[in-house]
Design a protein around this motif. Structure first.
Motif, PDB file in Angstrom:
ATOM      1  N   GLU A 177      -4.115   0.532   4.529  1.00 18.47           N
ATOM      2  CA  GLU A 177      -2.848  -0.660   5.010  1.00 18.47           C
ATOM      3  C   GLU A 177      -3.461  -2.039   4.808  1.00 18.47           C
ATOM      4  O   GLU A 177      -4.455  -2.200   4.124  1.00 18.47           O
ATOM      5  CB  GLU A 177      -2.483  -0.671   6.626  1.00 18.47           C
ATOM      6  N   SER A 178      -2.652  -3.181   5.028  1.00 15.49           N
ATOM      7  CA  SER A 178      -2.952  -4.384   4.795  1.00 15.49           C
ATOM      8  C   SER A 178      -4.151  -4.756   4.952  1.00 15.49           C
ATOM      9  O   SER A 178      -4.765  -5.674   4.158  1.00 15.49           O
ATOM     10  CB  SER A 178      -1.940  -5.440   5.332  1.00 15.49           C
ATOM     11  N   ALA A 235      -2.015 -12.847   3.226  1.00 16.11           N
ATOM     12  CA  ALA A 235      -1.584 -11.897   4.265  1.00 16.11           C
ATOM     13  C   ALA A 235      -0.322 -12.391   4.901  1.00 16.11           C
ATOM     14  O   ALA A 235      -0.287 -13.482   5.179  1.00 16.11           O
ATOM     15  CB  ALA A 235      -2.807 -11.416   5.072  1.00 16.11           C
ATOM     16  N   ALA A 239      -1.351  -9.336   0.056  1.00 17.59           N
ATOM     17  CA  ALA A 239      -1.607  -7.956   0.576  1.00 17.59           C
ATOM     18  C   ALA A 239      -0.800  -7.383   1.705  1.00 17.59           C
ATOM     19  O   ALA A 239      -0.703  -8.239   2.876  1.00 17.59           O
ATOM     20  CB  ALA A 239      -3.179  -7.860   0.999  1.00 17.59           C
ATOM     21  N   LEU A 240       0.102  -6.466   1.552  1.00 16.87           N
ATOM     22  CA  LEU A 240       0.999  -5.956   2.614  1.00 16.87           C
ATOM     23  C   LEU A 240       0.720  -4.488   2.692  1.00 16.87           C
ATOM     24  O   LEU A 240       0.373  -3.566   1.451  1.00 16.87           O
ATOM     25  CB  LEU A 240       2.427  -6.267   2.165  1.00 16.87           C
ATOM     26  N   THR A 241       1.203  -4.007   3.915  1.00 15.21           N
ATOM     27  CA  THR A 241       1.273  -2.503   4.040  1.00 15.21           C
ATOM     28  C   THR A 241       2.371  -1.901   3.277  1.00 15.21           C
ATOM     29  O   THR A 241       2.228  -0.927   2.897  1.00 15.21           O
ATOM     30  CB  THR A 241       1.357  -2.369   5.647  1.00 15.21           C
ATOM     31  N   CYS A 277       0.820  -1.433   0.069  1.00 17.38           N
ATOM     32  CA  CYS A 277       0.080  -0.042   0.023  1.00 17.38           C
ATOM     33  C   CYS A 277       0.742   1.392  -0.054  1.00 17.38           C
ATOM     34  O   CYS A 277       0.405   2.571  -0.178  1.00 17.38           O
ATOM     35  CB  CYS A 277      -1.072   0.086   1.151  1.00 17.38           C
ATOM     36  N   LYS A 325      -7.501  -9.716   9.715  1.00 17.98           N
ATOM     37  CA  LYS A 325      -7.037 -10.140   8.359  1.00 17.98           C
ATOM     38  C   LYS A 325      -7.896 -11.415   7.976  1.00 17.98           C
ATOM     39  O   LYS A 325      -8.281 -11.402   6.836  1.00 17.98           O
ATOM     40  CB  LYS A 325      -5.495 -10.433   8.552  1.00 17.98           C
TER      41      LYS A 325
END
Length: 311
Positions: A138-139, A171, A117-119, A92, A190
Motif C-alpha cells: 500500500e502507499s 503522497a 505513491a498511491l494505494t 499498488c 508517510k
C-alpha cells in the motif's frame, strides 16, 4: 510521433522542476490530467500543453477509480517528449513489488523524476469489477520501496548494481479525514517512509485544512498542496456530496452555483477564491477540473497567479 530524446545520463543529471521549486519555497501548482481510454493521446496532450507554463508539473492518474485507461507511465513519457513535466501516479492495486520496482526504475531511465505513491482505488469500484487486485503493498510501503531504490537497494535489500534511482516521491493526504488520530498516524508514517511532498484530496473545509496545517503539518518542512476542484454546477456539487466520502460541499457554495446565471463561471470564481485561501495556509495547490482542464489557466488568472515564466 517523434522519438523520445532521453539518455541515461539525462535521467540522472538534474532535479525536477517541481523539486527545485519545492526546495526554494515557491508556491507550487500541479494539475491533474487523465490518460486516454484508448490509444489516442491527443486530448490529454492538448490539455497538458495548455498547462505547461501555468503549473510546475502535470499529474497523470493511474487507473483512477479503478477505471481502465492508458498506462500512467507511458502517458507521462508522452508529456515529457513535449517538454511537459509529469508527476507519474503509481498505484499498488495492479502490480506486485517486482513490477512496481521495474516500472519505477524504467521511469527514472526515461527521465521521469516525480512519482505520487498511491494505494489505489478498489477494483470493484471500476469498470472491471471481476479483475483480480494485487495490493501486495500500500502507499506507505510503496514509499519505503522508493526510498530503498533511491538509496541503491531493492525492496529486499539487494544492491542495485546498475545504479540507484533519484525519484521525488509524493503522497496523498486527506485533512478532512473523519479520524484525526488516524490522519496523524498515516501522515507521520508517510513522512517516515520518505514522502517529499503531499497532495490533498478535494478540500471543501478550509478551517479543517488550517487546523491540519497548524497542528499536524507545522514544522514537517514538506510542501502540502491543497486539492482545488472545479465545481461546474449545483448538481455537480450535490453529486460529490453523495458520492465522495469525507467531502461535504457547503450549502452556501451550492446555493451560489444554483443562483448563478453562468454556473460554470461561478465555479471558476469559487475555485479561484479557494486558491487564494490555500495560498494563505500552505505551499501549493493541486488543481482538478475533470474534462475541463483548459479552464485551469483562467482560474489561476482569477486567483492572481501569474504564469510561471513571469514569476
Amino acid at each position: 510521433m517523434s522519438n523520445l530524446q532521453v539518455t541515461p545520463s539525462d535521467s540522472q543529471s538534474s532535479l525536477s522542476r517541481l523539486q527545485v521549486a519545492a526546495r526554494s519555497g515557491e508556491f507550487l501548482i500541479t494539475a491533474e490530467v487523465m490518460p486516454p481510454k484508448g490509444i489516442d493521446p491527443t486530448h490529454m496532450i492538448e490539455m497538458a500543453s495548455l498547462l505547461k507554463d501555468r503549473v510546475h508539473a502535470v499529474n497523470i492518474t493511474d487507473g483512477s477509480r479503478a477505471v481502465l485507461r492508458m498506462s500512467s507511465l507511458v502517458s507521462s513519457v508522452l508529456l515529457l517528449q513535449r517538454g511537459i513535466e509529469p508527476i507519474c501516479q503509481v498505484a499498488c492495486r495492479d502490480r506486485n513489488s517486482i513490477a512496481l520496482q521495474a516500472d519505477l526504475m524504467g521511469a527514472q531511465a526515461l527521465g521521469i523524476r516525480n512519482v505520487l505513491a498511491l494505494t489505489g482505488d478498489p477494483v470493484k469500484a471500476g469498470d472491471h469489477p471481476e479483475a483480480r487486485a494485487v495490493f501486495e503493498l500500500e502507499s506507505v510501503r510503496l514509499l519505503n520501496l522508493i526510498d530503498k531504490l533511491n538509496h541503491g537497494s531493492d525492496f529486499n535489500g539487494n544492491a542495485l548494481t546498475d545504479g540507484a534511482t533519484d525519484i521525488f516521491a509524493g503522497a496523498a493526504i486527506d485533512p478532512q479525514c473523519g479520524s484525526w488520530s488516524g490522519l496523524q498516524r498515516r501522515f507521520e508514517r508517510k513522512l517516515e517512509a520518505g514522502a517529499q511532498f503531499f497532495q490533498s484530496q478535494l478540500i471543501s473545509d478550509f478551517d479543517r485544512l488550517e487546523k491540519f496545517m497548524d497542528q499536524m503539518a507545522s514544522g514537517c518542512n514538506k510542501p502540502i498542496l491543497a486539492g482545488i476542484f472545479l465545481l461546474k454546477s449545483a448538481k455537480n456539487a450535490q453529486f460529490i456530496n453523495r458520492n465522495v466520502p469525507g467531502v461535504q460541499i457547503p450549502q452556501t457554495i451550492i446555493d451560489r452555483l444554483a443562483q448563478a446565471e453562468d454556473p460554470l463561471y461561478e465555479g471558476m470564481v469559487i475555485a479561484a477564491e479557494q486558491v487564494q485561501l490555500a495560498r494563505q495556509l500552505c505551499q501549493g495547490v493541486h488543481m482538478m477540473a475533470v474534462r475541463r482542464e483548459d479552464l485551469i489557466p483562467k482560474i489561476l488568472d482569477l486567483a492572481g497567479i501569474a504564469p510561471l515564466n513571469q514569476v
